[in-house]
Design an enzyme around this catalytic site. Structure first.
Site, PDB file in Angstrom:
ATOM      1  N   GLN A 189       0.904  -1.083   0.098  1.00  0.00           N
ATOM      2  CA  GLN A 189      -0.064   0.036   0.066  1.00  0.00           C
ATOM      3  C   GLN A 189       0.835   1.025   0.062  1.00  0.00           C
ATOM      4  O   GLN A 189       1.596   1.327   0.867  1.00  0.00           O
ATOM      5  CB  GLN A 189      -0.977   0.074   1.263  1.00  0.00           C
ATOM      6  CG  GLN A 189      -1.852  -1.259   1.150  1.00  0.00           C
ATOM      7  CD  GLN A 189      -2.885  -1.049   0.299  1.00  0.00           C
ATOM      8  OE1 GLN A 189      -3.147  -0.148  -0.445  1.00  0.00           O
ATOM      9  NE2 GLN A 189      -3.805  -2.451   0.191  1.00  0.00           N
ATOM     10  N   TYR A 217      -5.652 -12.862  -2.253  1.00  0.00           N
ATOM     11  CA  TYR A 217      -4.652 -11.805  -2.417  1.00  0.00           C
ATOM     12  C   TYR A 217      -4.091 -11.013  -1.405  1.00  0.00           C
ATOM     13  O   TYR A 217      -4.088  -9.878  -1.256  1.00  0.00           O
ATOM     14  CB  TYR A 217      -5.802 -10.683  -3.292  1.00  0.00           C
ATOM     15  CG  TYR A 217      -6.429 -11.362  -4.312  1.00  0.00           C
ATOM     16  CD1 TYR A 217      -5.922 -11.519  -5.817  1.00  0.00           C
ATOM     17  CD2 TYR A 217      -7.815 -11.301  -4.189  1.00  0.00           C
ATOM     18  CE1 TYR A 217      -6.965 -12.089  -6.621  1.00  0.00           C
ATOM     19  CE2 TYR A 217      -8.817 -11.952  -5.091  1.00  0.00           C
ATOM     20  CZ  TYR A 217      -8.234 -12.178  -6.407  1.00  0.00           C
ATOM     21  OH  TYR A 217      -8.903 -12.821  -7.415  1.00  0.00           O
ATOM     22  N   GLU A 238      -1.881 -16.083  -1.620  1.00  0.00           N
ATOM     23  CA  GLU A 238      -1.175 -15.223  -2.419  1.00  0.00           C
ATOM     24  C   GLU A 238      -0.287 -16.014  -3.588  1.00  0.00           C
ATOM     25  O   GLU A 238       0.108 -16.985  -3.058  1.00  0.00           O
ATOM     26  CB  GLU A 238      -0.092 -14.370  -1.717  1.00  0.00           C
ATOM     27  CG  GLU A 238       0.844 -13.644  -2.303  1.00  0.00           C
ATOM     28  CD  GLU A 238      -0.152 -12.323  -3.297  1.00  0.00           C
ATOM     29  OE1 GLU A 238       0.484 -12.514  -4.407  1.00  0.00           O
ATOM     30  OE2 GLU A 238      -0.843 -11.673  -2.837  1.00  0.00           O
ATOM     31  N   ASP A 298      -8.931  -8.588  -1.598  1.00  0.00           N
ATOM     32  CA  ASP A 298      -8.183  -7.210  -2.028  1.00  0.00           C
ATOM     33  C   ASP A 298      -7.833  -7.353  -3.531  1.00  0.00           C
ATOM     34  O   ASP A 298      -6.634  -7.512  -3.745  1.00  0.00           O
ATOM     35  CB  ASP A 298      -7.241  -7.077  -1.014  1.00  0.00           C
ATOM     36  CG  ASP A 298      -6.613  -5.603  -1.529  1.00  0.00           C
ATOM     37  OD1 ASP A 298      -6.895  -4.869  -2.325  1.00  0.00           O
ATOM     38  OD2 ASP A 298      -5.897  -5.238  -0.619  1.00  0.00           O
ATOM     39  N   CYS A 323      -9.778  -1.406  -5.350  1.00  0.00           N
ATOM     40  CA  CYS A 323      -8.915  -0.143  -5.870  1.00  0.00           C
ATOM     41  C   CYS A 323      -9.433   0.178  -7.080  1.00  0.00           C
ATOM     42  O   CYS A 323      -9.091   1.167  -8.050  1.00  0.00           O
ATOM     43  CB  CYS A 323      -7.689  -0.594  -6.093  1.00  0.00           C
ATOM     44  SG  CYS A 323      -7.376  -1.939  -7.298  1.00  0.00           S
ATOM     45  N   GLU A 357     -10.073   4.267  -3.253  1.00  0.00           N
ATOM     46  CA  GLU A 357      -9.860   2.864  -2.443  1.00  0.00           C
ATOM     47  C   GLU A 357     -11.205   2.831  -1.780  1.00  0.00           C
ATOM     48  O   GLU A 357     -11.488   3.799  -1.101  1.00  0.00           O
ATOM     49  CB  GLU A 357      -8.717   2.881  -1.798  1.00  0.00           C
ATOM     50  CG  GLU A 357      -8.361   1.638  -1.344  1.00  0.00           C
ATOM     51  CD  GLU A 357      -7.310   0.878  -2.271  1.00  0.00           C
ATOM     52  OE1 GLU A 357      -6.844  -0.244  -2.033  1.00  0.00           O
ATOM     53  OE2 GLU A 357      -6.925   1.316  -3.433  1.00  0.00           O
TER      54      GLU A 357
END
Length: 365
Positions: A189, A217, A238, A298, A323, A357
């Site tokens: 981030q 994610y 991930e 995410d 996002c 976001e």
């Protein structure tokens, strides 16, 4: 501070984002929107610049998105103060070092609130022993100026860390300090102050939920490490190897005992969960022992695929960090067939841009 970064300018751009998001999601029954602001300046922990060679002089440039013309950048108010200090210090040192400046075309800066800095030099040439020797000297020169930075050299199929290729961030979140190893050229981030607010929000909206947490994610474990305190067990997935490496380190350094990371994509995990396929990467993880009532996603800007959306509908609670409000809207059209929107938040990760976001919590009907 320039007029561009005034309180009035910031508040107006934020108002525009709030209006755009609420208009875009107006077809849904929405709870009250909570808005999480950013510092007006020096909020960005990452910055990338092309390097322009003008005779003996070197300077940072960016390209205007509209005109495509190059713009010289001597200072960068949206980047952290540490990045700005490094920008001012490094070019005069590179300018007089033929080995380091030759075919240098880009510099990436990666800083933390904890005061660590990583600088990546990118080249159109093969890097060798002489480059490493000169880069070690450059690191010492920067240290003499009060800038302690790790350096990495990149070229085609080459990555040469002078020491290490990461920074260690420490984020204060609701009385706890969470440590995060962040590896060069992997996702993190970019606005650390807003990231803290995102973690605090995620902790608050999941407090008191029953069962276990599943996260897709997960990156370097940004959310799953902070949220582990709210759940019996956490299983996170991930696919990027560098992020998995960071997440494993972060689990250990934060003494998190109820979190496991599996290197799988969302689609692969869905297959494993349905017992359609076995994965060696899940060896030692008994999926039947998890009672995941809550799932956190995410996703990248493209949003969620159909198979993942169908799988999410089986969970009691969905925490969706987005996002891209356009793909969020599309995904919500499907998710709200089975779930109601309970919480909605806007996080201003990228002030003075159109980027939004969003955090959404959905509860099954």
């Amino acid at each position: 501070m320039t007029e561009c970064f005034s309180t009035a300018t910031y508040n107006q751009q934020l108002t525009n984002k709030i209006t755009h998001l609420t208009d875009l999601l107006s077809e849904f029954s929405l709870p009250e929107l909570t808005v999480h602001t950013s510092p007006l300046s020096h909020y960005r922990m990452r910055a990338e610049f092309r390097i322009w060679h003008n005779g003996e002089e070197l300077y940072h440039i960016m390209y205007d998105k509209n005109t495509k013309k190059r713009v010289r950048v001597d200072s960068f108010p949206i980047a952290s103060l540490l990045i700005n200090q490094a920008m001012q210090a490094i070019l005069p040192l590179l300018q007089h070092n033929q080995t380091l400046r030759h075919l240098l075309f880009q510099i990436d800066y990666f800083a933390t609130l904890s005061g660590q800095l990583l600088i990546t030099l990118l080249y159109h040439k093969k890097l060798g022993d002489e480059w490493l020797l000169q880069a070690q000297h450059l690191k010492q020169q920067l240290a003499n100026l009060g800038i302690n930075a790790n350096l990495v050299g990149r070229a085609s199929n080459q990555k040469i860390p002078v020491d290490v290729d990461y920074v260690d961030e420490v984020l204060p979140v609701l009385g706890n300090n969470f440590s995060y190893r962040q590896v060069e050229n992997s996702f993190t981030q970019p606005n650390a102050v807003v990231n803290i607010k995102m973690l605090e929000w995620a902790i608050s909206v999941t407090k008191g939920l029953s069962g276990d947490l599943l996260e897709f994610y997960c990156g370097n474990g940004n959310f799953s490490i902070a949220l582990a305190q709210n759940f019996r067990k956490v299983l996170a997935t991930e696919i990027a190897k560098a992020s998995v490496y960071s997440a494993q380190h972060n689990i250990a350094v934060n003494n998190i005992s109820n979190l496991i990371i599996a290197r799988l994509s969302a689609a692969e995990f869905t297959c494993a969960l349905k017992k359609e396929r076995e994965f060696k990467r899940l060896h030692g993880i008994d999926l039947d022992t998890y009672q995941c009532n809550t799932v956190l996603v995410d996703p990248p800007r493209g949003g969620l695929d159909v198979a993942t959306i169908d799988m999410l509908k089986e969970y009691q609670t969905i925490v969706y960090i987005s996002c891209n409000p356009q793909t969020l809207q599309q995904n919500l059209q499907q998710l709200t067939l089975t779930h109601n929107i309970k919480h909605l938040a806007l996080f201003d990760q990228f002030p003075y841009t159109q980027h939004i976001e969003t955090g959404v919590v959905l509860q099954r009907k």
